[in-house]
Design a protein around this motif. Structure first.
Motif, PDB file in Angstrom:
ATOM      1  N   ASP A  56     -21.176 -15.512 -37.916  1.00  0.00           N
ATOM      2  CA  ASP A  56     -20.930 -16.929 -37.664  1.00  0.00           C
ATOM      3  C   ASP A  56     -19.809 -17.229 -36.675  1.00  0.00           C
ATOM      4  OD1 ASP A  56     -22.956 -17.455 -39.384  1.00  0.00           O
ATOM      5  OD2 ASP A  56     -21.728 -18.280 -40.995  1.00  0.00           O
ATOM      6  N   TRP A  57     -18.867 -16.306 -36.466  1.00  0.00           N
ATOM      7  CA  TRP A  57     -17.782 -16.638 -35.545  1.00  0.00           C
ATOM      8  C   TRP A  57     -17.766 -15.727 -34.330  1.00  0.00           C
ATOM      9  CZ3 TRP A  57     -14.035 -13.132 -34.182  1.00  0.00           C
ATOM     10  CH2 TRP A  57     -13.794 -12.066 -35.041  1.00  0.00           C
ATOM     11  N   LEU A  58     -17.310 -16.289 -33.214  1.00  0.00           N
ATOM     12  CA  LEU A  58     -17.211 -15.561 -31.947  1.00  0.00           C
ATOM     13  C   LEU A  58     -15.956 -16.020 -31.230  1.00  0.00           C
ATOM     14  CD1 LEU A  58     -18.778 -13.630 -29.932  1.00  0.00           C
ATOM     15  CD2 LEU A  58     -19.581 -15.736 -28.840  1.00  0.00           C
ATOM     16  N   GLY A  59     -15.157 -15.071 -30.756  1.00  0.00           N
ATOM     17  CA  GLY A  59     -13.929 -15.400 -30.039  1.00  0.00           C
ATOM     18  C   GLY A  59     -13.865 -14.700 -28.698  1.00  0.00           C
ATOM     19  N   ALA A  60     -13.119 -15.273 -27.774  1.00  0.00           N
ATOM     20  CA  ALA A  60     -12.954 -14.668 -26.448  1.00  0.00           C
ATOM     21  C   ALA A  60     -11.582 -15.030 -25.896  1.00  0.00           C
ATOM     22  CB  ALA A  60     -14.054 -15.146 -25.496  1.00  0.00           C
ATOM     23  N   ALA A  61     -11.043 -14.154 -25.054  1.00  0.00           N
ATOM     24  CA  ALA A  61      -9.741 -14.404 -24.439  1.00  0.00           C
ATOM     25  C   ALA A  61      -9.699 -13.758 -23.064  1.00  0.00           C
ATOM     26  CB  ALA A  61      -8.610 -13.852 -25.314  1.00  0.00           C
ATOM     27  N   VAL A  62      -9.129 -14.476 -22.103  1.00  0.00           N
ATOM     28  CA  VAL A  62      -8.932 -13.957 -20.751  1.00  0.00           C
ATOM     29  C   VAL A  62      -7.439 -13.804 -20.517  1.00  0.00           C
ATOM     30  CG1 VAL A  62      -9.197 -14.380 -18.280  1.00  0.00           C
ATOM     31  CG2 VAL A  62     -11.034 -15.032 -19.869  1.00  0.00           C
ATOM     32  N   THR A  63      -7.019 -12.580 -20.244  1.00  0.00           N
ATOM     33  CA  THR A  63      -5.616 -12.291 -19.914  1.00  0.00           C
ATOM     34  C   THR A  63      -5.550 -11.931 -18.445  1.00  0.00           C
ATOM     35  OG1 THR A  63      -5.215 -11.457 -22.154  1.00  0.00           O
ATOM     36  CG2 THR A  63      -3.616 -10.854 -20.464  1.00  0.00           C
ATOM     37  N   TRP A  64      -4.650 -12.581 -17.702  1.00  0.00           N
ATOM     38  CA  TRP A  64      -4.604 -12.351 -16.257  1.00  0.00           C
ATOM     39  C   TRP A  64      -3.164 -12.442 -15.767  1.00  0.00           C
ATOM     40  CZ3 TRP A  64      -9.100 -10.951 -13.940  1.00  0.00           C
ATOM     41  CH2 TRP A  64      -9.054 -10.736 -12.565  1.00  0.00           C
ATOM     42  N   GLY A  65      -2.567 -11.302 -15.557  1.00  0.00           N
ATOM     43  CA  GLY A  65      -1.193 -11.261 -15.075  1.00  0.00           C
ATOM     44  C   GLY A  65      -0.950  -9.974 -14.320  1.00  0.00           C
ATOM     45  N   PRO A  66       0.287  -9.744 -13.861  1.00  0.00           N
ATOM     46  CA  PRO A  66       0.601  -8.533 -13.097  1.00  0.00           C
ATOM     47  C   PRO A  66       0.334  -7.242 -13.864  1.00  0.00           C
ATOM     48  CG  PRO A  66       2.366 -10.157 -12.915  1.00  0.00           C
ATOM     49  CD  PRO A  66       1.435 -10.648 -13.978  1.00  0.00           C
ATOM     50  N   LYS A  67       0.509  -7.274 -15.179  1.00  0.00           N
ATOM     51  CA  LYS A  67       0.361  -6.055 -15.970  1.00  0.00           C
ATOM     52  C   LYS A  67      -1.041  -5.865 -16.541  1.00  0.00           C
ATOM     53  CE  LYS A  67       5.222  -6.074 -17.422  1.00  0.00           C
ATOM     54  NZ  LYS A  67       6.142  -6.100 -18.594  1.00  0.00           N
ATOM     55  N   GLU A  68      -1.783  -6.934 -16.689  1.00  0.00           N
ATOM     56  CA  GLU A  68      -3.105  -6.811 -17.317  1.00  0.00           C
ATOM     57  C   GLU A  68      -4.055  -7.899 -16.840  1.00  0.00           C
ATOM     58  OE1 GLU A  68      -5.208  -7.295 -21.706  1.00  0.00           O
ATOM     59  OE2 GLU A  68      -3.076  -6.766 -21.603  1.00  0.00           O
ATOM     60  N   GLN A  69      -5.280  -7.493 -16.544  1.00  0.00           N
ATOM     61  CA  GLN A  69      -6.374  -8.419 -16.273  1.00  0.00           C
ATOM     62  C   GLN A  69      -7.541  -7.963 -17.149  1.00  0.00           C
ATOM     63  OE1 GLN A  69      -5.340  -6.596 -13.100  1.00  0.00           O
ATOM     64  NE2 GLN A  69      -3.532  -7.896 -13.349  1.00  0.00           N
ATOM     65  N   SER A  70      -7.902  -8.785 -18.120  1.00  0.00           N
ATOM     66  CA  SER A  70      -8.963  -8.375 -19.039  1.00  0.00           C
ATOM     67  C   SER A  70      -9.695  -9.570 -19.620  1.00  0.00           C
ATOM     68  CB  SER A  70      -8.380  -7.536 -20.190  1.00  0.00           C
ATOM     69  OG  SER A  70      -7.537  -8.331 -20.998  1.00  0.00           O
ATOM     70  N   LEU A  71     -10.928  -9.310 -20.030  1.00  0.00           N
ATOM     71  CA  LEU A  71     -11.717 -10.254 -20.818  1.00  0.00           C
ATOM     72  C   LEU A  71     -12.032  -9.563 -22.139  1.00  0.00           C
ATOM     73  CD1 LEU A  71     -13.592 -12.669 -21.473  1.00  0.00           C
ATOM     74  CD2 LEU A  71     -15.388 -11.456 -20.204  1.00  0.00           C
ATOM     75  N   LEU A  72     -11.651 -10.181 -23.239  1.00  0.00           N
ATOM     76  CA  LEU A  72     -11.893  -9.619 -24.571  1.00  0.00           C
ATOM     77  C   LEU A  72     -12.786 -10.568 -25.362  1.00  0.00           C
ATOM     78  CD1 LEU A  72     -11.352  -7.610 -26.893  1.00  0.00           C
ATOM     79  CD2 LEU A  72      -9.273  -8.931 -27.411  1.00  0.00           C
TER      80      LEU A  72
END
Length: 340
Positions: A159-175
């Motif tokens: 029933d649940w779904l989460g997402a996060a975008v991290t974008w900086g000098p040390k990390e660029q990711s989609l989780l």
């Protein structure tokens, strides 16, 4: 007024579409033409307007506290109505715990809750929308395959779904994280997403948005699957394309599956296992912004404006301290719906 405004906007889009048809020899609409996109959007807008028209009352509440300023719209359905009451009661609500597990450095993060029935309806709407937008650029067999993959994704997750975008000098990711209902089916359907992305009808629109993608062979280590992706983007016709590479890594082991896209997914995962670092839940400024939602949230979207500037401008400096976020959410309190 809202219905009239939407009708006028739709007519203007159809007029632009007619002009584009004349410029391109009268060909049928594609994913770049207004009418094709509006055909998919029209049903969703009409559904929202039907809900708004079936309300008995809507009121705005505002207040301020140490966490910031808060505004909430309460929607009370008509006592003898059906549309608004049905839509509001269909909302699956709960706490924000899954969102609080996301990295505190996320530029944007979201949490969505929905029932299996709503996920199935959503999968059908997505497949139908793609068919309308792509038209005869995708064959009947390929439309069927896309529909099957979307159906399986909807049925095999919880029933649940989460997402996060991290974008900086040390990390660029989609989780992406979510609840698992059927591990084997979910694992298979995620792998099939890469297959349907290479279908002729889908490949061109994907390349227009994301650039040319070359997806490598899938590798397996226990329950973890990984593919390596090479990307080329042509910004100007006579200039060489910009190139980048990244991994997409997923693990559907119950109870929570995860998908991450980042430059080196193996190193990213190893670092998270050793120390997942600060999360939204451990940062007081971020956690306090979610407290008013309690256990009544169906959808939550959080953005950190101070970190967003690092994504929009290469010269921007990553903030040293966590600043107040902006949170948009909606949910249900007993029989009433709300936007916050």
């Amino acid at each position: 007024r809202l219905r009239n405004a939407w009708a006028e906007y739709k007519r203007e889009g159809e007029r632009r579409d007619e002009e584009m048809r004349k410029e391109h020899g009268g060909r049928a609409p594609d994913f770049g033409d207004p009418t094709a996109a509006l055909a998919d959007l029209d049903g969703k807008v009409r559904r929202l307007l039907d809900v708004l028209g079936d309300l008995d009352e809507a009121r705005l509440e505002t207040n301020t506290d140490d966490a910031g300023a808060h505004s909430r719209v309460i929607m009370v359905p008509r006592a003898n109505g059906t549309v608004a009451a049905r839509e509001i009661q269909s909302l699956v609500v709960g706490d924000t715990a899954p969102l609080q597990e996301m990295p505190a450095g996320a530029v944007v993060a979201m949490l969505s809750r929905d029932s299996e029935e709503l996920r199935k309806v959503g999968a059908k709407d997505q497949a139908d929308g793609l068919a309308k937008v792509l038209g005869d650029r995708i064959s009947a067999d390929h439309r069927k395959k896309v529909s099957q993959v979307l159906d399986t994704l909807a049925a095999s997750r919880g029933d649940w779904l989460g997402a996060a975008v991290t974008w900086g000098p040390k990390e660029q990711s989609l989780l992406i994280r979510g609840e698992v209902k059927d591990t084997a089916a979910l694992d298979k359907s995620i792998a099939q997403v890469f297959e349907i992305a290479r279908l002729p009808g889908l490949q061109e629109p994907i390349e227009r948005v994301a650039g040319k993608l070359a997806v490598g062979k899938q590798t397996t280590a226990g329950s973890v699957r990984t593919v390596h992706v090479k990307r080329e983007v042509v910004s100007k016709p006579k200039e060489p394309p910009s190139k980048s590479e990244f991994d997409i890594r997923w693990d559907t082991t119950a109870p929570v599956f995860s998908v991450v896209a980042t430059a080196d997914a193996k190193a990213w995962s190893a670092a998270r296992e050793k120390d997942k670092g600060p999360t939204i839940g451990t940062e007081p400024m971020l956690a306090n912004a979610l407290k008013p939602l309690g256990n009544e949230a169906s959808f939550v979207f959080m953005v950190q404006p101070a970190r967003l500037s690092t994504l929009l401008s290469p010269r921007a400096v990553e903030p040293k301290e966590t600043a107040a976020p902006v949170v948009f959410s909606y949910g249900r309190a007993k029989a009433d719906g709300w936007f916050r």
